[in-house]
Design a protein around this motif. Structure first.
Motif: not given
Length: 171
Positions: A27-30, A75-76, A86-87, A164-165
């Motif tokens: 969760a929260g990772d990509v 990490p959030k 993120l990407a 969380e966006i």
């Protein structure tokens, strides 16, 4: 020929592919997979808890190319009150690479915090709320609500509840 960006909201997913990659994204990772000229893969929930995710598919800037896969922790706490890339296909340091002039960003906001973003002329934006509630330029968005932005726009987000966006900036 697709850039597949997976943002895990809750739980985790496991990935395995014909290139020999295997990984677990929490969760929260990509994770990002460039399908390129073809790859066989599977993703599944190997956990005892439910998994929810957003999966974004972006057409690459050119077809073909070798397939690729990668995953990274984001990490959030590291994106509290600010955007984290993120990407991206624009060369931002620390982002997972994709093959398109686009970026996928993430942020967390506490209630009362604000965050800005500028969508430039000729670009498009897509904002989705993974959790919580925000005000976007005067309109309230709640968990899993989304907004599409066409053309130049100044965005101002204010946390109504902790939020969380996920945001996509593309051509």
């Amino acid at each position: 020929d697709m850039e597949i960006i997976t943002y895990v909201r809750t739980g985790a997913i496991t990935h395995q592919d014909s290139m020999g990659n295997k990984g677990r994204t929490e969760a929260g990772d990509v994770q990002v997979m460039s399908a390129g000229n073809g790859v066989q893969h599977s993703e599944w929930n190997a956990e005892s808890e439910d998994t929810t995710l957003f999966q974004l598919w972006i057409e690459p800037s050119s077809n073909g190319g070798e397939p690729d896969w990668g995953a990274k922790q984001f990490p959030k706490a590291d994106r509290s009150g600010e955007w984290a890339v993120l990407a991206s296909g624009r060369g931002e340091t620390g982002a997972l690479p994709i093959r398109q002039n686009a970026a996928v960003l993430g942020a967390t906001l506490k209630a009362g915090e604000t965050l800005d973003y500028q969508v430039n002329e000729g670009r498009y934006g897509y904002l989705v709320l993974a959790a919580g509630s925000v005000e976007l330029n005067g309109e309230v968005l709640n968990s899993r609500d989304a907004a599409a932005i066409t053309g130049a726009a100044s965005l101002k987000l204010t946390g109504v509840e902790d939020a969380e966006i996920v945001f996509v900036d593309t051509i």
